[in-house]
Design a protein around this motif. Structure first.
Motif, mmCIF file in Angstrom:
data_model
loop_
_atom_site.group_PDB
_atom_site.id
_atom_site.type_symbol
_atom_site.label_atom_id
_atom_site.label_comp_id
_atom_site.label_asym_id
_atom_site.label_seq_id
_atom_site.Cartn_x
_atom_site.Cartn_y
_atom_site.Cartn_z
ATOM 1 N N PRO A 40 0.923 -1.153 0.073
ATOM 2 C CA PRO A 40 0.038 0.040 0.297
ATOM 3 C C PRO A 40 0.920 1.443 0.085
ATOM 4 C CG PRO A 40 -1.021 -1.624 1.570
ATOM 5 C CD PRO A 40 0.266 -2.176 1.035
ATOM 6 N N ARG A 44 1.041 4.380 -2.741
ATOM 7 C CA ARG A 44 0.901 5.980 -2.498
ATOM 8 C C ARG A 44 2.046 6.661 -2.806
ATOM 9 N NH1 ARG A 44 0.253 9.634 2.774
ATOM 10 N NH2 ARG A 44 -1.587 10.831 1.926
ATOM 11 N N TRP A 47 1.607 7.298 -6.490
ATOM 12 C CA TRP A 47 0.365 8.182 -6.626
ATOM 13 C C TRP A 47 0.917 9.834 -6.104
ATOM 14 C CZ3 TRP A 47 -3.377 11.623 -6.745
ATOM 15 C CH2 TRP A 47 -4.148 12.015 -5.592
ATOM 16 N N PRO A 141 -4.553 16.304 -2.717
ATOM 17 C CA PRO A 141 -5.941 16.543 -1.977
ATOM 18 C C PRO A 141 -5.818 16.657 -0.498
ATOM 19 C CG PRO A 141 -5.670 14.340 -3.169
ATOM 20 C CD PRO A 141 -4.622 15.101 -3.570
ATOM 21 N N ALA A 143 -7.661 15.777 2.866
ATOM 22 C CA ALA A 143 -8.860 14.856 3.000
ATOM 23 C C ALA A 143 -9.990 15.342 3.779
ATOM 24 C CB ALA A 143 -8.049 13.560 3.868
ATOM 25 N N LEU A 150 -12.272 18.251 -4.579
ATOM 26 C CA LEU A 150 -11.779 16.976 -5.270
ATOM 27 C C LEU A 150 -11.784 17.260 -6.615
ATOM 28 C CD1 LEU A 150 -13.405 13.801 -3.730
ATOM 29 C CD2 LEU A 150 -11.230 14.400 -3.650
ATOM 30 N N PHE A 154 -8.451 17.181 -9.129
ATOM 31 C CA PHE A 154 -8.289 16.098 -10.047
ATOM 32 C C PHE A 154 -8.534 16.588 -11.500
ATOM 33 C CE2 PHE A 154 -8.301 13.587 -6.366
ATOM 34 C CZ PHE A 154 -7.607 12.318 -6.913
ATOM 35 N N ALA A 170 -8.289 2.913 -4.831
ATOM 36 C CA ALA A 170 -7.206 2.673 -4.094
ATOM 37 C C ALA A 170 -7.094 2.608 -2.657
ATOM 38 C CB ALA A 170 -6.149 3.543 -4.740
ATOM 39 N N HIS A 171 -8.199 3.099 -2.093
ATOM 40 C CA HIS A 171 -8.419 3.244 -0.526
ATOM 41 C C HIS A 171 -8.971 1.841 -0.149
ATOM 42 C CE1 HIS A 171 -8.222 7.726 0.269
ATOM 43 N NE2 HIS A 171 -6.921 7.053 -0.233
ATOM 44 N N GLY A 174 -4.266 -0.574 2.309
ATOM 45 C CA GLY A 174 -3.374 0.352 3.291
ATOM 46 C C GLY A 174 -4.394 0.975 4.456
ATOM 47 N N ARG A 175 -3.644 1.980 5.117
ATOM 48 C CA ARG A 175 -4.490 2.478 6.280
ATOM 49 C C ARG A 175 -3.988 3.852 6.338
ATOM 50 N NH1 ARG A 175 -4.043 0.524 11.254
ATOM 51 N NH2 ARG A 175 -4.513 -1.296 10.503
ATOM 52 N N CYS A 176 -4.707 4.911 7.441
ATOM 53 C CA CYS A 176 -4.245 6.058 7.961
ATOM 54 C C CYS A 176 -3.346 5.652 9.243
ATOM 55 C CB CYS A 176 -5.402 6.967 8.281
ATOM 56 S SG CYS A 176 -6.145 7.312 6.670
ATOM 57 N N HIS A 177 -2.411 6.660 9.462
ATOM 58 C CA HIS A 177 -1.564 6.691 10.539
ATOM 59 C C HIS A 177 -1.716 8.024 11.109
ATOM 60 C CE1 HIS A 177 0.118 3.970 7.309
ATOM 61 N NE2 HIS A 177 0.556 3.151 8.111
ATOM 62 N N SER A 181 -0.625 11.254 8.684
ATOM 63 C CA SER A 181 -1.645 12.453 8.204
ATOM 64 C C SER A 181 -2.409 13.141 9.552
ATOM 65 C CB SER A 181 -2.615 11.700 7.117
ATOM 66 O OG SER A 181 -3.386 10.534 8.064
ATOM 67 N N TRP A 187 -9.675 1.381 5.537
ATOM 68 C CA TRP A 187 -10.876 1.512 5.156
ATOM 69 C C TRP A 187 -11.599 0.189 4.849
ATOM 70 C CZ3 TRP A 187 -6.453 4.363 3.553
ATOM 71 C CH2 TRP A 187 -6.394 5.537 3.477
ATOM 72 N N THR A 231 -13.290 13.294 2.575
ATOM 73 C CA THR A 231 -13.269 13.387 0.693
ATOM 74 C C THR A 231 -13.770 11.817 0.380
ATOM 75 O OG1 THR A 231 -10.956 12.669 1.305
ATOM 76 C CG2 THR A 231 -11.294 14.805 0.264
HETATM 77 FE FE1 CCH Z 1 -5.040 8.358 -0.339
HETATM 78 N N1 CCH Z 1 -4.899 8.828 1.522
HETATM 79 N N2 CCH Z 1 -5.905 9.978 -0.533
HETATM 80 N N3 CCH Z 1 -5.256 7.801 -2.318
HETATM 81 N N4 CCH Z 1 -4.052 6.540 -0.231
HETATM 82 C C1 CCH Z 1 -4.291 8.009 2.364
HETATM 83 C C2 CCH Z 1 -3.610 6.674 2.258
HETATM 84 C C3 CCH Z 1 -3.506 6.188 1.142
HETATM 85 C C4 CCH Z 1 -6.148 10.793 0.062
HETATM 86 C C5 CCH Z 1 -5.813 11.228 1.582
HETATM 87 C C6 CCH Z 1 -5.213 9.717 2.128
HETATM 88 C C7 CCH Z 1 -5.911 8.796 -3.317
HETATM 89 C C8 CCH Z 1 -6.597 9.639 -3.248
HETATM 90 C C9 CCH Z 1 -6.656 10.144 -2.034
HETATM 91 C C10 CCH Z 1 -3.418 5.614 -1.091
HETATM 92 C C11 CCH Z 1 -3.811 5.825 -2.512
HETATM 93 C C12 CCH Z 1 -4.512 6.617 -3.097
HETATM 94 C C13 CCH Z 1 -4.142 8.546 3.784
HETATM 95 C C14 CCH Z 1 -3.475 8.331 4.973
HETATM 96 C C15 CCH Z 1 -4.782 9.899 3.394
HETATM 97 C C16 CCH Z 1 -5.161 11.094 4.520
HETATM 98 C C17 CCH Z 1 -1.991 8.495 4.962
HETATM 99 C C18 CCH Z 1 -1.313 8.222 6.259
HETATM 100 O O1 CCH Z 1 -1.655 8.450 7.219
HETATM 101 O O2 CCH Z 1 -0.379 7.312 6.157
HETATM 102 C C19 CCH Z 1 -7.251 11.972 -0.292
HETATM 103 C C20 CCH Z 1 -7.773 13.028 0.374
HETATM 104 C C21 CCH Z 1 -7.636 11.594 -1.681
HETATM 105 C C22 CCH Z 1 -8.301 12.378 -2.370
HETATM 106 O O3 CCH Z 1 -8.725 11.919 -3.616
HETATM 107 C C23 CCH Z 1 -5.504 8.018 -4.752
HETATM 108 C C24 CCH Z 1 -5.997 8.642 -6.049
HETATM 109 C C25 CCH Z 1 -4.664 6.835 -4.564
HETATM 110 C C26 CCH Z 1 -4.066 5.983 -5.554
HETATM 111 C C27 CCH Z 1 -4.497 5.745 -6.616
HETATM 112 C C28 CCH Z 1 -2.974 4.621 -0.627
HETATM 113 C C29 CCH Z 1 -2.606 3.145 -1.296
HETATM 114 C C30 CCH Z 1 -3.032 4.743 0.834
HETATM 115 C C31 CCH Z 1 -2.633 3.859 2.166
HETATM 116 C C32 CCH Z 1 -1.024 3.983 2.448
HETATM 117 C C33 CCH Z 1 -0.609 3.402 3.556
HETATM 118 O O4 CCH Z 1 0.478 3.652 4.139
HETATM 119 O O5 CCH Z 1 -1.172 2.469 3.832
#
Ligand code: CCH
Length: 287
Positions: A40, A44, A47, A141, A143, A150, A154, A170-171, A174-177, A181, A187, A231
């Motif tokens: 994950p 990210r 992306w 973006p 969040a 958005l 985009f 894509a959400h 993975g996770r938020c930490h 963030s 999710w 978002t």
């Molecule tokens: Fe996202 N994302 N994302 N995201 N994202 C976060 C984590 C991941 C937003 C906010 C966040 C996309 C779009 C958006 C991933 C892929 C994509 C986190 C947590 C936030 C906040 C970060 C942390 O705390 O580590 C927002 C707002 C948008 C708006 O659209 C798109 C597009 C993609 C890829 C195509 C992935 C994968 C993660 C998980 C990362 C991890 O470390 O697990």
């Protein structure tokens, strides 16, 4: 003799597959991270390298890997991505001919495929740029915002509503930490497998505001173990977005097809490929 003539190494598709296999092997080996995979966070990284693109000025995008430098690496949105970049350093050391910018995107492709996602075609040819090419903060973006934000973000990259919703799937991963963030939690219940669960859960669960001292986020009423960002919720509160959430929740095959197309587009934003560059289809190691 040929004094003064330097032989340049021209990598073949097989050479890129070797890099792919090396990343896949490291993903398999380093399974003590987060939910058991660096996959994950590699997605990210790819992306956030790409999502800085501005179609008006042609600046940003994955061509450059400018997140290596403090001005961009230090943007709030990029917090924690150093772990993904460090994960890839031994791969860069073993295959020094690949640019960081191609490597980060190849790693995103590899992570999606190895986490049982769709095949994502890859074209090489990105060149690393220097610190002067760092993008300004604020292109990725925020969040805490909603549907207008958005679209602002985009549309600037050249995406439409359907593509915004497809990318958001894509959400599932993975996770938020809280340390990165400020948000907390995954999710879905399967954060290391590409699925359409994100859309299903958006529609099936009752989402309520989490009562805590952190930033405003939602939790599922039933288990309180899953999360959605403001978002994410905009995709169901906005009618034009929601029609695609409905489609992808019902049809995982359609989601895989559209996700593959839109991720390829994202990863290629602003990259000046040579006319002759061929698409590479990497063979997954787990099938
Ligand atoms: Fe996202 N994302 N994302 N995201 N994202 C976060 C984590 C991941 C937003 C906010 C966040 C996309 C779009 C958006 C991933 C892929 C994509 C986190 C947590 C936030 C906040 C970060 C942390 O705390 O580590 C927002 C707002 C948008 C708006 O659209 C798109 C597009 C993609 C890829 C195509 C992935 C994968 C993660 C998980 C990362 C991890 O470390 O697990």
């Amino acid at each position: 003799g040929s004094a003064g003539v330097t032989k340049v190494f021209t990598p073949t598709q097989e050479d890129y597959q070797k890099v792919y296999n090396e990343i896949a092997a490291r993903l398999e080996e380093k399974d003590d991270y987060d939910d058991g995979s660096y996959g994950p966070v590699l997605v990210r990284l790819a992306w956030h390298a790409s999502g800085t693109y501005d179609k008006e000025t042609g600046t940003g995008g994955s061509n450059g890997a400018t997140m290596r430098f403090a001005p961009e690496g230090g943007h709030g949105a990029n917090a924690g991505l150093v772990s993904a970049r460090d994960f890839l350093e031994p791969v860069k050391a073993k295959y020094p001919w690949i640019s960081y910018s191609d490597l980060w995107i190849l790693a995103g492709v590899c992570a999606i495929q190895e986490m049982q996602g769709p095949i994502i075609s890859f074209r090489p040819g990105r060149a690393d740029k220097d610190i002067a090419a760092c993008t300004p903060d604020g292109r990725l973006p925020d969040a805490s915002q909603g549907n207008k934000h958005l679209r602002d973000i985009f549309y600037r990259m050249g995406f439409n509503d359907q593509e915004i919703v497809a990318l958001s799937g894509a959400h599932a991963l993975g996770r938020c930490h809280t340390t990165r963030s400020g948000f907390e939690g995954p999710w879905t219940f399967s954060p290391t497998v590409v699925t359409n669960e994100y859309y299903k859960l958006l529609l099936s669960e009752t989402w309520q505001w989490k009562k805590w001292n952190g930033p405003k986020q939602l939790e599922d009423k039933k288990t309180k173990s899953l999360m959605m960002l403001p978002t994410d919720m905009a995709l169901v509160s906005d009618k034009s977005f929601k029609q695609y959430v409905d489609k992808y929740a019902k049809d995982e095959e359609l989601f895989f097809k559209d996700f593959s197309a839109v991720v390829t587009k994202l990863f290629e934003l602003g990259v000046p490929f040579a006319e002759t560059t061929e698409k590479i289809i990497f063979k997954p190691t787990n099938v």
